[in-house]
Design an enzyme around this catalytic site. Sequence first.
Site, PDB file in Angstrom:
ATOM      1  N   GLY A 270      30.937 -39.386 -19.860  1.00 52.08           N
ATOM      2  CA  GLY A 270      30.525 -40.535 -19.146  1.00 52.08           C
ATOM      3  C   GLY A 270      29.941 -41.597 -20.139  1.00 52.08           C
TER       4      GLY A 270
ATOM      5  N   ARG B 167      29.076 -46.058 -20.542  1.00 57.95           N
ATOM      6  CA  ARG B 167      28.189 -47.239 -20.362  1.00 57.95           C
ATOM      7  C   ARG B 167      26.866 -46.311 -20.196  1.00 57.95           C
ATOM      8  NH1 ARG B 167      32.307 -48.716 -16.953  1.00 57.95           N
ATOM      9  NH2 ARG B 167      32.129 -46.640 -16.065  1.00 57.95           N
TER      10      ARG B 167
ATOM     11  N   TYR C 125      22.896 -35.493  -4.651  1.00 61.98           N
ATOM     12  CA  TYR C 125      22.455 -35.688  -6.218  1.00 61.98           C
ATOM     13  C   TYR C 125      21.421 -34.723  -6.679  1.00 61.98           C
ATOM     14  CZ  TYR C 125      21.718 -38.557 -10.157  1.00 61.98           C
ATOM     15  OH  TYR C 125      21.423 -39.174 -11.368  1.00 61.98           O
ATOM     16  N   ALA C 126      20.508 -34.499  -5.559  1.00 59.89           N
ATOM     17  CA  ALA C 126      19.197 -33.947  -6.010  1.00 59.89           C
ATOM     18  C   ALA C 126      19.552 -32.226  -6.149  1.00 59.89           C
ATOM     19  CB  ALA C 126      18.220 -33.924  -4.898  1.00 59.89           C
TER      20      ALA C 126
ATOM     21  N   LYS D  51      21.658 -32.012  -9.412  1.00 65.44           N
ATOM     22  CA  LYS D  51      20.461 -32.135 -10.652  1.00 65.44           C
ATOM     23  C   LYS D  51      19.853 -30.976 -10.669  1.00 65.44           C
ATOM     24  CE  LYS D  51      22.184 -35.731 -12.621  1.00 65.44           C
ATOM     25  NZ  LYS D  51      23.115 -35.951 -13.543  1.00 65.44           N
TER      26      LYS D  51
HETATM   27  N1  CAA Z   1      19.206 -37.640  12.669  1.00 68.86           N
HETATM   28  C1  CAA Z   1      19.094 -38.972  13.353  1.00 68.86           C
HETATM   29  N2  CAA Z   1      18.625 -40.299  12.777  1.00 68.86           N
HETATM   30  C2  CAA Z   1      17.763 -39.829  11.542  1.00 68.86           C
HETATM   31  C3  CAA Z   1      17.879 -38.658  11.050  1.00 68.86           C
HETATM   32  C4  CAA Z   1      18.516 -37.484  11.663  1.00 68.86           C
HETATM   33  N3  CAA Z   1      18.478 -36.302  11.061  1.00 68.86           N
HETATM   34  N4  CAA Z   1      16.979 -38.880   9.964  1.00 68.86           N
HETATM   35  C5  CAA Z   1      16.745 -40.110   9.732  1.00 68.86           C
HETATM   36  N5  CAA Z   1      16.906 -40.644  10.842  1.00 68.86           N
HETATM   37  C6  CAA Z   1      16.872 -41.934  11.058  1.00 68.86           C
HETATM   38  C7  CAA Z   1      15.360 -42.627  10.752  1.00 68.86           C
HETATM   39  O1  CAA Z   1      14.499 -42.230  11.513  1.00 68.86           O
HETATM   40  C8  CAA Z   1      15.691 -44.196  10.410  1.00 68.86           C
HETATM   41  O2  CAA Z   1      15.916 -44.584  11.747  1.00 68.86           O
HETATM   42  P1  CAA Z   1      14.782 -46.148  12.039  1.00 68.86           P
HETATM   43  O3  CAA Z   1      15.633 -46.997  11.163  1.00 68.86           O
HETATM   44  O4  CAA Z   1      15.012 -46.324  13.362  1.00 68.86           O
HETATM   45  O5  CAA Z   1      13.455 -45.781  11.532  1.00 68.86           O
HETATM   46  C9  CAA Z   1      17.397 -44.167  10.002  1.00 68.86           C
HETATM   47  O6  CAA Z   1      17.798 -42.915  10.713  1.00 68.86           O
HETATM   48  C10 CAA Z   1      17.638 -44.199   8.567  1.00 68.86           C
HETATM   49  O7  CAA Z   1      16.728 -45.128   8.080  1.00 68.86           O
HETATM   50  P2  CAA Z   1      16.938 -45.826   6.813  1.00 68.86           P
HETATM   51  O8  CAA Z   1      17.069 -47.554   7.337  1.00 68.86           O
HETATM   52  O9  CAA Z   1      15.611 -45.682   6.054  1.00 68.86           O
HETATM   53  O10 CAA Z   1      18.251 -45.289   6.045  1.00 68.86           O
HETATM   54  P3  CAA Z   1      19.225 -46.197   5.422  1.00 68.86           P
HETATM   55  O11 CAA Z   1      20.595 -45.412   6.083  1.00 68.86           O
HETATM   56  O12 CAA Z   1      19.395 -47.703   5.486  1.00 68.86           O
HETATM   57  O13 CAA Z   1      19.374 -45.492   4.010  1.00 68.86           O
HETATM   58  C11 CAA Z   1      18.613 -44.352   1.948  1.00 68.86           C
HETATM   59  C12 CAA Z   1      18.309 -44.935   3.365  1.00 68.86           C
HETATM   60  C13 CAA Z   1      20.083 -43.778   1.976  1.00 68.86           C
HETATM   61  C14 CAA Z   1      17.532 -43.772   1.281  1.00 68.86           C
HETATM   62  C15 CAA Z   1      18.981 -45.820   1.101  1.00 68.86           C
HETATM   63  O14 CAA Z   1      17.974 -46.790   1.190  1.00 68.86           O
HETATM   64  C16 CAA Z   1      19.086 -45.756  -0.120  1.00 68.86           C
HETATM   65  O15 CAA Z   1      20.265 -45.193  -0.793  1.00 68.86           O
HETATM   66  N6  CAA Z   1      17.934 -45.734  -1.116  1.00 68.86           N
HETATM   67  C17 CAA Z   1      17.984 -45.356  -2.557  1.00 68.86           C
HETATM   68  C18 CAA Z   1      17.925 -44.013  -2.600  1.00 68.86           C
HETATM   69  C19 CAA Z   1      17.672 -43.635  -4.230  1.00 68.86           C
HETATM   70  O16 CAA Z   1      16.515 -43.582  -4.458  1.00 68.86           O
HETATM   71  N7  CAA Z   1      18.690 -43.298  -5.139  1.00 68.86           N
HETATM   72  C20 CAA Z   1      18.271 -43.064  -6.509  1.00 68.86           C
HETATM   73  C21 CAA Z   1      19.290 -44.295  -7.285  1.00 68.86           C
HETATM   74  S1  CAA Z   1      18.890 -44.061  -8.967  1.00 68.86           S
HETATM   75  C22 CAA Z   1      19.651 -42.585  -9.532  1.00 68.86           C
HETATM   76  O17 CAA Z   1      20.118 -41.663  -8.611  1.00 68.86           O
HETATM   77  C23 CAA Z   1      19.193 -41.964 -10.934  1.00 68.86           C
HETATM   78  C24 CAA Z   1      18.355 -41.044 -11.101  1.00 68.86           C
HETATM   79  O18 CAA Z   1      18.822 -40.078 -11.656  1.00 68.86           O
HETATM   80  C25 CAA Z   1      16.940 -41.032 -10.407  1.00 68.86           C
END
Ligand code: CAA
Length: 256
Positions: free
Chosen positions: A16, A19, A157-158, A161
Amino acid sequence: MSTSPNGSPRVAIVTGAARGIGAATALRLAQDGFAVAVIDLREDDARGTVEAIEAAGGRALAVGADVGDAEQVQAAVGRIADELGPPVVLVNNAGVTRDNMLFKMSDVDWDVVMRVHLRGSFLMTRAAQEHMIEAKFGRIVNLSSTSALGNRGQANYATAKAGLQGFTKTLAIELGKFGVTANSIAPGFIQTEMTRATAERIGEEWESYVAKRAAAIPVARAGVPEDIAHTVSFLVSEGAGFVSGQVIYVAGGPRT
Ligand code: CAA
């Protein structure tokens, strides 16, 4: 300068490496004196990193391979051994994200993430280890993440990792008596195309996304790929032979 007992440069593989953290690591290892095999999905994508290494006076080879495909991995490692020399350093960095809430996560999004991180690291390590055993020297570094401790939207991913941490510890136990160490680096927030794509996907402006993340980091800044490359450089060095089976959180502060 990292040389084998016969005086030729040691060979490192970074997956990988077109980049981000992989590219920075490949460049750093070349600066450290390794001949570096730059693996990415397409050979063309790996060429930019190879050109940067060559422009800085280093030696590198671009290799296109899907790390999740056993035949492609076997062919890639064979080609690297033929063209650069036996690989004795392996950095399993290739990774992808397919973030979603659990209840919306597809089977495919689960499988893709497992395939690249877990199957990919397994296949690459199995193929490369015989060269390390033969050389009685080897260094394996697996890229984990602070997400291994749990992160909303990253059940796949968690899990992958965290799995890499168990993989690393087992490699350390099995391969230690052959002069091979295995360690894991768990980066925190690093500014790369991957994290930039996350910000874009969730509709946050990049600068404010970075600033928000940095505000929660004890050293008060976001990470850069070179922070991880520096840690890899230490772990693969000759002098790090008594460090094995460890997970180093490189996150600008403590993680448990
Ligand atoms: N059944 C039914 N409904 C549920 C549920 C379930 N089991 N679980 C949750 N829900 C509901 C929630 O209550 C929420 O409803 P409301 O909006 O009515 O409150 C809804 O489902 C989901 O809410 P969100 O709008 O928060 O969710 P979303 O679908 O828009 O996405 C997310 C959430 C996936 C976390 C998105 O914000 C995201 O991708 N965030 C980034 C995640 C991240 O940190 N990635 C790291 C990238 S960096 C990397 O990976 C490198 C590294 O090594 C660190």
